[in-house]
Design a protein around this motif. Structure first.
Motif: not given
Lengths: 285, 173
Positions: A238-239, A223-224, A219-221, A234-235, A227-228, A230-232
């Motif tokens: 943009r690039r 989640l990580y 579960r922890a993995m 967006h990054v 989230v990562k 999603r952020l990646d």
């Protein structure tokens, strides 16, 4: 009446004398006249009943039966069957008789007594030296020599047979003991193994803990990674956009530049270039 | 939250020694399961790696997204799953323990009886040191008893007496 009185008095005197004599004798021979088998007032002196250590008066009782049924309390039996016969001299005279003489007459006493006694018997012809005597004497001599030569060998072989028989009996008993010992060993082993079940239960608990932990980590993995991700995203988005912008911008700029280069401008640029070259060439000289 | 599992703590060598030979296959099946659980656990690290928020702060174009994510990520606690089975295992143990105790007690009784028998046999005198009277008292069925059960020499069963059939004179002379 007087006769009667006389006989009575003589009886009294005889009784008195006898009692005195017996007291005197008991005093002298007390150490050797110990009453044995005194159940029936049988007064047997000790020294005649030699070998009492090997043949005791009262039989020792075994506490229980050695067969299957006997499990009652066992009394320790101290008595042992004698392996050798009691010590004796000349092969037939018990040692105790010599001890009896020893305190009064020393070492030679019994021999002298024996010699004197035999002399008495022979000289008074109480023991007659007749034909049987001479054949007996020959037998004794022959048997003595035979025993000297062959007794050890015969004795050893007979002993071996006896030992074999005893070993057989003892083996039976040893086998019985072994059965019990294996029973005990197996029972102890089973007990030890049964106690091992505790470890098994702990292993089961650990299994449960392991499964829970595995799920938690997953579960922890997750989640990580979400989230990562999603952020990646967006990054990266943009690039990529930036790259596209740049590419198109450059293309547009270049296009416009190419468009703005007219023929007139080109001629002017060429002349200027030739002038600059001449200038550069003259400077180099 | 219950204690978290960090390392296997069972002494498998010891357990294997205690397994009786006839249950070895079961034991190996069990061990296989345990190994698969362990593999599943070790597939992921105990804590997920840290997210580098500053780097994302710089790169992510959407304003406020990084802060929002950061706040919510740090506030969120991954739920540790519910433990429903440990109580069942405890129940199993509660049932099992008195059974084990009773089993061991029974065996202990057997051990003691065997030990007593062993003591009894050890306390008997050696055959070399036994007299015939002692033998008669210890083994009354095997000893010679000339008073109650006289036997002919050599005291073997086949030499005892002549049965009536053998001496019958039916056949005539």
């Amino acid at each position: 009446m007087s006769k009667l009185m006389f006989s009575q008095s003589s009886l009294v005197i005889i009784k008195l004398l006898w009692s005195k004599l017996s007291k005197f004798l008991t005093m002298i021979f007390r150490p050797f006249i110990q009453p044995r088998f005194n159940k029936q007032f049988l007064f047997v002196p000790n020294f005649i009943l030699a070998h009492t250590s090997t043949c005791p008066a009262s039989k020792p009782k075994c506490g229980a039966s050695a067969g299957k049924g006997g499990t009652t309390s066992i009394k320790k039996i101290d008595f042992k069957r004698a392996e050798k016969s009691a010590p004796c001299r000349f092969g037939f005279i018990p040692e105790e008789w010599f001890q009896f003489f020893h305190s009064k007459t020393g070492v030679t006493g019994p021999y002298i007594f024996g010699l004197v006694f035999v002399n008495y018997l022979v000289s008074k012809e109480i023991y007659v030296l007749e034909h049987e005597y001479y054949s007996g004497l020959s037998y004794v001599v022959i048997l003595y020599f035979i025993s000297k030569k062959m007794a050890p060998g015969i004795g050893a072989s007979l002993d071996k047979e006896v030992d074999a028989e005893i070993a057989e009996w003892e083996k039976g008993r040893a086998d019985q003991m072994k059965v019990f010992e294996t029973t005990i060993k197996d029972a102890k082993d089973a007990q030890w193994r049964a106690e091992g079940q505790k470890i098994l239960i702990e292993a089961k608990k650990e299994n449960v803990a392991m499964q829970l932990e595995a799920v938690y980590r997953e579960r922890a993995m997750r989640l990580y990674q979400m989230v990562k991700g999603r952020l990646d995203y967006h990054v990266k988005k943009r690039r990529t956009e930036n790259k596209l912008h740049q590419k198109w911008m450059i293309a547009w700029i270049l296009e416009n530049v190419h468009k703005s280069i007219t023929a007139d401008f080109q001629k002017q640029a060429l002349n200027q270039a030739i002038k600059d070259l001449a200038l550069a060439a003259s400077r180099v000289k | 939250m219950a204690k978290r599992f960090t390392k296997p703590a069972i002494n498998w060598v010891e357990l294997e020694k205690r397994v009786p030979p006839e249950q070895k296959t079961n034991f190996f099946a069990f061990k296989g399961k345990v190994d698969s659980y362990l593999r599943r656990v070790l597939a992921n690290p105990p804590e997920p790696p840290k997210i580098n928020w500053d780097e994302y702060q710089k790169s992510v174009p959407i304003p406020g997204l990084v802060d929002k994510f950061k706040k919510e990520y740090e506030a969120f606690k991954v739920p540790f799953p519910q433990d429903t089975l440990t109580s069942k295992v405890e129940e199993q143990w509660k049932e099992l323990e008195p059974q084990i105790k009773a089993f061991c007690a029974n065996l202990q009784k057997e051990i003691e009886a065997s030990q007593k028998e062993l003591q009894r046999i050890k306390s008997l005198p050696k055959f070399e040191e036994m007299t015939m009277e002692m033998f008669y008292e210890l083994y009354p069925d095997q000893a010679l008893d000339p008073v109650n059960k006289p036997t002919f020499w050599p005291h073997t069963p086949e030499e005892q007496g002549v049965s009536p059939e053998k001496t019958s004179t039916k056949g005539g002379y």
